[in-house]
Design a protein around this motif. Structure first.
Motif, PDB file in Angstrom:
ATOM      1  N   TRP A 325       0.828  -1.206   0.000  1.00 17.79           N
ATOM      2  CA  TRP A 325       0.000   0.000   0.000  1.00 17.79           C
ATOM      3  C   TRP A 325       0.863   1.257   0.000  1.00 17.79           C
ATOM      4  CZ3 TRP A 325      -4.684  -0.524  -1.521  1.00 17.79           C
ATOM      5  CH2 TRP A 325      -5.424  -1.662  -1.208  1.00 17.79           C
ATOM      6  N   SER A 326       2.021   1.196   0.646  1.00 24.83           N
ATOM      7  CA  SER A 326       2.889   2.375   0.685  1.00 24.83           C
ATOM      8  C   SER A 326       3.330   2.793  -0.714  1.00 24.83           C
ATOM      9  CB  SER A 326       4.114   2.104   1.562  1.00 24.83           C
ATOM     10  OG  SER A 326       4.851   0.995   1.073  1.00 24.83           O
ATOM     11  N   THR A 327       3.450   1.807  -1.623  1.00 28.99           N
ATOM     12  CA  THR A 327       3.833   2.126  -3.001  1.00 28.99           C
ATOM     13  C   THR A 327       2.795   3.031  -3.648  1.00 28.99           C
ATOM     14  OG1 THR A 327       4.928  -0.016  -3.201  1.00 28.99           O
ATOM     15  CG2 THR A 327       4.410   1.121  -5.246  1.00 28.99           C
ATOM     16  N   PHE A 334       3.045   4.797  -9.458  1.00 34.36           N
ATOM     17  CA  PHE A 334       1.781   4.135  -9.130  1.00 34.36           C
ATOM     18  C   PHE A 334       0.818   5.039  -8.361  1.00 34.36           C
ATOM     19  CE2 PHE A 334       4.929   0.688  -9.360  1.00 34.36           C
ATOM     20  CZ  PHE A 334       4.323  -0.127 -10.295  1.00 34.36           C
ATOM     21  N   ALA A 335       1.329   6.036  -7.645  1.00 33.92           N
ATOM     22  CA  ALA A 335       0.503   6.813  -6.722  1.00 33.92           C
ATOM     23  C   ALA A 335      -0.114   8.046  -7.357  1.00 33.92           C
ATOM     24  CB  ALA A 335       1.339   7.242  -5.514  1.00 33.92           C
ATOM     25  N   GLY A 336       0.439   8.500  -8.487  1.00 36.89           N
ATOM     26  CA  GLY A 336       0.011   9.776  -9.031  1.00 36.89           C
ATOM     27  C   GLY A 336       0.922  10.879  -8.529  1.00 36.89           C
ATOM     28  N   THR A 337       0.466  12.113  -8.617  1.00 33.48           N
ATOM     29  CA  THR A 337       1.312  13.269  -8.320  1.00 33.48           C
ATOM     30  C   THR A 337       0.978  13.850  -6.952  1.00 33.48           C
ATOM     31  OG1 THR A 337       1.395  13.782 -10.665  1.00 33.48           O
ATOM     32  CG2 THR A 337       2.063  15.512  -9.147  1.00 33.48           C
ATOM     33  N   PRO A 338       1.961  13.921  -6.038  1.00 36.93           N
ATOM     34  CA  PRO A 338       1.722  14.583  -4.755  1.00 36.93           C
ATOM     35  C   PRO A 338       1.412  16.061  -4.956  1.00 36.93           C
ATOM     36  CG  PRO A 338       3.760  13.295  -4.726  1.00 36.93           C
ATOM     37  CD  PRO A 338       3.305  13.370  -6.146  1.00 36.93           C
ATOM     38  N   VAL A 339       0.637  16.628  -4.047  1.00 38.88           N
ATOM     39  CA  VAL A 339       0.252  18.036  -4.158  1.00 38.88           C
ATOM     40  C   VAL A 339       1.470  18.945  -4.147  1.00 38.88           C
ATOM     41  CG1 VAL A 339      -0.907  19.908  -2.943  1.00 38.88           C
ATOM     42  CG2 VAL A 339      -2.053  17.720  -3.225  1.00 38.88           C
ATOM     43  N   ASN A 340       2.481  18.598  -3.355  1.00 39.00           N
ATOM     44  CA  ASN A 340       3.675  19.446  -3.226  1.00 39.00           C
ATOM     45  C   ASN A 340       4.810  19.004  -4.143  1.00 39.00           C
ATOM     46  OD1 ASN A 340       4.263  17.073  -1.975  1.00 39.00           O
ATOM     47  ND2 ASN A 340       4.988  17.972  -0.039  1.00 39.00           N
ATOM     48  N   LYS A 351      -0.405  17.000 -12.808  1.00 40.43           N
ATOM     49  CA  LYS A 351      -0.570  17.534 -11.460  1.00 40.43           C
ATOM     50  C   LYS A 351      -2.035  17.477 -11.037  1.00 40.43           C
ATOM     51  CE  LYS A 351       0.642  21.513  -8.593  1.00 40.43           C
ATOM     52  NZ  LYS A 351       1.254  22.861  -8.579  1.00 40.43           N
ATOM     53  N   GLY A 352      -2.261  16.971  -9.832  1.00 43.94           N
ATOM     54  CA  GLY A 352      -3.619  16.873  -9.315  1.00 43.94           C
ATOM     55  C   GLY A 352      -4.245  15.505  -9.463  1.00 43.94           C
ATOM     56  N   LEU A 353      -3.602  14.619 -10.236  1.00 43.84           N
ATOM     57  CA  LEU A 353      -4.143  13.270 -10.433  1.00 43.84           C
ATOM     58  C   LEU A 353      -3.426  12.308  -9.502  1.00 43.84           C
ATOM     59  CD1 LEU A 353      -5.926  11.272 -11.938  1.00 43.84           C
ATOM     60  CD2 LEU A 353      -4.158  11.109 -13.698  1.00 43.84           C
ATOM     61  N   SER A 354      -4.171  11.636  -8.632  1.00 40.96           N
ATOM     62  CA  SER A 354      -3.540  10.737  -7.662  1.00 40.96           C
ATOM     63  C   SER A 354      -4.519   9.661  -7.222  1.00 40.96           C
ATOM     64  CB  SER A 354      -3.044  11.516  -6.436  1.00 40.96           C
ATOM     65  OG  SER A 354      -4.137  12.138  -5.773  1.00 40.96           O
ATOM     66  N   ILE A 355      -3.980   8.661  -6.549  1.00 42.86           N
ATOM     67  CA  ILE A 355      -4.732   7.486  -6.096  1.00 42.86           C
ATOM     68  C   ILE A 355      -5.321   7.716  -4.705  1.00 42.86           C
ATOM     69  CG2 ILE A 355      -4.366   5.130  -5.194  1.00 42.86           C
ATOM     70  CD1 ILE A 355      -4.814   5.177  -8.158  1.00 42.86           C
ATOM     71  N   LEU A 356      -6.517   7.180  -4.501  1.00 38.37           N
ATOM     72  CA  LEU A 356      -7.130   7.088  -3.180  1.00 38.37           C
ATOM     73  C   LEU A 356      -7.598   5.651  -2.998  1.00 38.37           C
ATOM     74  CD1 LEU A 356      -8.444   8.061  -0.541  1.00 38.37           C
ATOM     75  CD2 LEU A 356     -10.434   8.765  -1.897  1.00 38.37           C
ATOM     76  N   ALA A 357      -7.125   4.989  -1.942  1.00 34.46           N
ATOM     77  CA  ALA A 357      -7.517   3.603  -1.671  1.00 34.46           C
ATOM     78  C   ALA A 357      -7.898   3.473  -0.207  1.00 34.46           C
ATOM     79  CB  ALA A 357      -6.377   2.642  -2.012  1.00 34.46           C
ATOM     80  N   ALA A 358      -8.906   2.642   0.060  1.00 31.69           N
ATOM     81  CA  ALA A 358      -9.361   2.434   1.438  1.00 31.69           C
ATOM     82  C   ALA A 358     -10.021   1.080   1.539  1.00 31.69           C
ATOM     83  CB  ALA A 358     -10.328   3.544   1.859  1.00 31.69           C
ATOM     84  N   PHE A 370      -1.919  13.201  -0.702  1.00 26.48           N
ATOM     85  CA  PHE A 370      -1.574  13.522   0.685  1.00 26.48           C
ATOM     86  C   PHE A 370      -1.201  12.236   1.427  1.00 26.48           C
ATOM     87  CE2 PHE A 370      -4.769  16.658  -0.660  1.00 26.48           C
ATOM     88  CZ  PHE A 370      -4.064  17.842  -0.453  1.00 26.48           C
ATOM     89  N   PRO A 371       0.018  11.734   1.243  1.00 28.80           N
ATOM     90  CA  PRO A 371       0.418  10.477   1.905  1.00 28.80           C
ATOM     91  C   PRO A 371       0.263  10.520   3.414  1.00 28.80           C
ATOM     92  CG  PRO A 371       2.034  11.142   0.254  1.00 28.80           C
ATOM     93  CD  PRO A 371       1.100  12.280   0.409  1.00 28.80           C
ATOM     94  N   GLU A 372       0.314  11.727   3.992  1.00 30.93           N
ATOM     95  CA  GLU A 372       0.209  11.844   5.445  1.00 30.93           C
ATOM     96  C   GLU A 372      -1.176  11.487   5.972  1.00 30.93           C
ATOM     97  OE1 GLU A 372      -0.449  15.909   3.576  1.00 30.93           O
ATOM     98  OE2 GLU A 372       0.919  14.216   3.314  1.00 30.93           O
ATOM     99  N   LEU A 373      -2.163  11.367   5.082  1.00 25.41           N
ATOM    100  CA  LEU A 373      -3.513  11.021   5.517  1.00 25.41           C
ATOM    101  C   LEU A 373      -3.749   9.512   5.588  1.00 25.41           C
ATOM    102  CD1 LEU A 373      -5.738  13.654   3.674  1.00 25.41           C
ATOM    103  CD2 LEU A 373      -4.892  13.677   6.024  1.00 25.41           C
TER     104      LEU A 373
END
Length: 655
Positions: A325-327, A334-340, A351-358, A370-373
């Motif tokens: 999952w960290s990948t 694999f994760a898309g683009t971080p906001v920063n 920019k702005g395209l990223s993965i959300l998994a839950a 936002f990996p910190e979330l």
């Protein structure tokens, strides 16, 4: 217990056709319970009757043999899963039923179709797209079922022949195989001192490389790579099957990563496994209009294509044995683009395209922006998006086969996975806002404005269609688009028109059968050459520009003058309650004739021309416009400067 079966308590939720039935132990095989059709209860099992549509001698004997050995799979024909029509009796269809005896002597059964997973889309094995995944499922599942129902060496030999030499288990570069499983614990067999003979993963059939038959991976790849390949493949299969990535090499791609779905059976005390694979890389990132970077916060076709590509790429990676999952949070591939993101290596995706998994309880497993979330609850995100039902929407889409949906002002693309026995969803979220619309151009002529508008209106139309949750909503969206209502009113989009085609560029059934639309709303009929061109391009990419034949020139200018190109976007759609989607194409046309410049006075027009009453430059009498269109590598066009040259000095074809 029988009442519970008939009541559907043992049917898979959302899985039509997978209901349990129970037969009596008597020779007439009376139906004691049926989760799919309670009307069958008390009647004889359909093919034990002599007056059935299709007699199957020996079926009862095969059933007794299977029950004697504790259960197994039997191929036969049945009307139980056939479509019901008021105009004709149900026709038998090929099915496979798993039977198992009860201690009471009664018999449990579950049936599924023996027919192949249908071709929903055309593509090649050059990416891990949703389309490629469907082809992999089609061929790996098809061979697996044939292994399950092969009851003799002759049937197994026929299957091997078909994999090697027929087109039944290969298409468009996809193919399948089956090998013998190794029972050496060093290669993943879960028990020491195995009771089965060790087979060293010998290949019995391979749809692409005939010379591999009779060899194993060590023979083909060498000792080290072969041992590694056999260990990972055998381990995946002996532990229930799954997805496995590995190194492969072809003349077109050279050495590259590949990913396959593998599963096995125990056949006559010999382990056999099958699989099919595709290249483990995403579809190419699509650019926006006129080669600009695609905006991830809009409904532009490039963004819809990039969202689907990223989610499919991340989904396939997390399903591999070493997928983490960290990948999906830290690796931009694999994760898309971080906001920063600031470094070039952090910006593979727009920019702005990223993965959300839950998981289904709302625990965030991965978030590229936002990996910190990671580790937070979905409640936090739902509040940020002002969408309290977002988690429920994600879960509902995932449970019904994945796909697109809308949640307020946002567009969601969701795929479900099961990892270590637990369900999760992987998604990407985008706003539904249109791209920038420009009002100073016409679809009849090529210009930067018309090229951009064509892509904007196609994306807007596709967004309304793919986010429809049911058939009524889908037809309503079609009506707005084709009748130029709401967002697609002529007062808003001018003379730009959007056409909707089915998967083979014909008129969709929904249009023909709609009381609001009907045949008059069908898109222009394409000749064979146009269909071939469009199908070829849409097989290679989700979006693109294609030159159109003379047939459609009238759609541009109202006459046979000029030529045209089409911008297309293909997508799959299904109601949330359906498992199999259908393929569609949204198309907009742009004339290939270059647009003459706007003007407010003669000073703005080129030499030997004047500003007409229409506000456009026109050449003087005795002069003709000489203007070409320069192609751009990403598929758009750029007009050269208009010139007015004497007619006598021009080639008649230029004039």
């Amino acid at each position: 217990a029988l009442e519970g079966v008939t009541a559907g308590n043992h049917s898979l939720e959302g899985g039509p056709g997978l209901g349990v039935f129970v037969l009596s132990s008597s020779s007439d095989r009376t139906v004691l319970a049926d989760a799919l059709d309670p009307n069958r209860v008390g009647k004889r099992w359909e093919f034990s009757r002599p007056d059935e549509h299709h007699l199957q001698p020996g079926l009862e004997g095969r059933l007794r043999w299977v029950l004697k050995h504790g259960g197994g799979f039997i191929p036969h024909y049945s009307t139980r899963l056939s479509k019901v029509s008021p105009f004709a009796p149900p026709q038998p269809k090929p099915v496979v039923t798993y039977f198992e005896p009860c201690t009471s002597g009664d018999v449990l059964g579950v049936s599924f179709s023996r027919e192949f997973f249908p071709f929903l889309d055309r593509c090649g094995p050059t990416s891990n797209s949703e389309c490629a995944s469907q082809h992999v499922l089609r061929f790996s599942g098809g061979v697996l079922v044939e292994l399950l129902v092969s009851h003799s060496v002759q049937e197994l030999s026929k299957l091997a022949y078909e994999i090697l030499y027929s087109g039944r288990f290969k298409d468009s570069g996809f193919y399948s195989w089956f090998n013998m499983l190794s029972t050496d614990p060093a290669y993943g067999y879960p028990v020491e001192n195995p009771p089965l003979p060790s087979t060293m993963s010998t290949s019995l059939a391979h749809g692409s490389i005939v010379r591999i038959v009779g060899q194993n991976m060590t023979d083909l790849l060498g000792k080290d790579e072969g041992d590694s390949s056999m260990t990972s493949s055998n381990t995946v299969v002996w532990h229930g099957g799954g997805v496995r990535d590995y190194t492969w090499e072809t003349a077109d791609l050279g050495p590259h990563r590949k990913v396959a779905i593998m599963a096995g059976v125990l056949w006559n005390d010999t382990g056999l496994y099958t699989g099919a694979g595709t290249t483990h890389r995403p579809e190419p990132v699509q650019l926006g209009p006129l080669c600009h970077e695609c905006s991830a916060g809009t409904s532009l076709p490039c963004n819809l294509a990039n969202i689907a590509a990223l989610v499919s790429h991340a989904r396939m990676e997390i399903m591999t044995p070493l997928g983490q999952w960290s990948t999906l949070s830290r690796d931009p591939w694999f994760a898309g683009t971080p906001v920063n993101a600031s470094e070039p290596w952090e910006r593979f995706w727009p920019k702005g395209l990223s993965i959300l998994a839950a998981d289904y309880d709302g625990l965030v497993m991965a978030m590229g922006a936002f990996p910190e979330l990671v580790g937070q609850r979905m409640d936090v995100l739902a509040a940020a998006y002002s969408e309290p039902d977002m988690l429920d929407t994600f879960v509902q889409i995932g449970e019904n086969g994945g796909g697109w949906a809308k949640s307020g002002e946002y567009l969601l693309y969701v795929q479900k996975i099961v990892k270590s026995g637990k369900p999760y969803f992987i998604s990407a979220v985008s706003e539904k806002a249109w791209g920038v619309w420009q009002t100073s151009c016409s679809m009849a002529y090529t210009s930067a404005c018309s090229i951009s508008n064509a892509e904007v209106v196609v994306g807007g139309a596709a967004t309304e269609l793919i986010s429809a949750s049911d058939s009524d909503g889908f037809v309503e969206a079609m009506s707005d688009i084709l009748l130029q209502q709401g967002l697609f009113a002529a007062s808003r989009i001018g003379d730009f028109r959007v056409y909707i085609y089915d998967g083979v560029f014909g008129c969709p059934t929904e249009i023909k059968e709609s009381s609001q639309l009907g045949l008059s709303a069908c898109p222009p009929v394409l000749d064979n050459n146009a269909v071939y061109r469009l199908l070829s391009e849409s097989t290679a990419a989700r979006v693109g520009w294609v030159a159109l034949p003379t047939l459609l020139k009238s759609e541009i200018h109202g006459s046979s003058k000029g030529s045209a190109r089409a911008y297309f976007l293909k997508f799959q759609w299904k109601p949330i309650t359906n498992l199999l989607p259908q393929l569609y194409h949204v198309v907009a046309l742009v004339g290939m004739e270059p647009e003459t410049p706007w003007c407010n006075g003669t000073a703005e027009c080129p030499e030997n021309s004047v500003c007409s009453s229409k506000g456009r430059c026109e050449c003087n009498t005795g002069y003709a416009r000489n203007q070409t269109v320069l192609p751009l590598s990403c598929g758009g066009w750029e007009s050269s400067r208009m010139q007015c040259l004497p007619v006598a000095g021009l080639d008649c074809r230029d004039a």
